[in-house]
Design an enzyme around this catalytic site. Sequence first.
Site, PDB file in Angstrom:
ATOM      1  N   ASP A 160       0.844  -1.191   0.000  1.00  0.00           N
ATOM      2  CA  ASP A 160       0.000   0.000   0.000  1.00  0.00           C
ATOM      3  C   ASP A 160       0.881   1.242   0.000  1.00  0.00           C
ATOM      4  OD1 ASP A 160      -2.302   1.650   0.341  1.00  0.00           O
ATOM      5  OD2 ASP A 160      -2.062   1.578   2.513  1.00  0.00           O
TER       6      ASP A 160
ATOM      7  N   ASP B  46      -0.428   4.927   0.913  1.00  0.00           N
ATOM      8  CA  ASP B  46      -0.769   5.850   1.996  1.00  0.00           C
ATOM      9  C   ASP B  46      -0.776   5.129   3.344  1.00  0.00           C
ATOM     10  OD1 ASP B  46      -1.115   7.758   0.030  1.00  0.00           O
ATOM     11  OD2 ASP B  46      -3.271   7.415  -0.131  1.00  0.00           O
TER      12      ASP B  46
END
Length: 172
Positions: A7, A9
């Site tokens: 991922d 963020d």
Amino acid sequence: MKTIAIDMDGVLADVYQQLIDMHYSESGITLKSSDMVGMTEAEAFPHLLKHVHTKGFFETVPLIPGGQEVVAELSKQYKIFIVSAATEFPLSLTEKHNWLNKHFPFISWQQMVFCGSKEIIKTDIMIDDHFKNLDVFDGKTFLFTQPHNEKSSPGKHERVNNWNEIKKILLG
């Protein structure tokens, strides 16, 4: 070669720091991430939607310490895919692409996955800070600690607090 979905963020990009900085510049009030433990991002940051829709928000997010170096090392033994639910914030698509090119030049455009739901991701491993993404994933999962998930039990996911822990687990 095993594959890893990482991922952006909250795992590579320090959106908490970006939001804290933006809140300070608007209000003069310094927020501390330790005061946000157990709160959703929306609860912690009253102007969250305004900020994530601000031009430049995603392109100027600081790096989470260690991510750049560890991902470079991981890429020698694993096929890395950076996976971001970027379609939620349309301005973020170009900005996230630019951010990755700047900070992770060894990640090619074929390894950047910008999507809506991560339930379509089929790698061996996923590293994310949100249960909604990890819970629908079939492979090995690592929950990256952020204030919004810090009080939660990781359940079936293995909790990691930083990139050094990921390095120890995945590279030995």
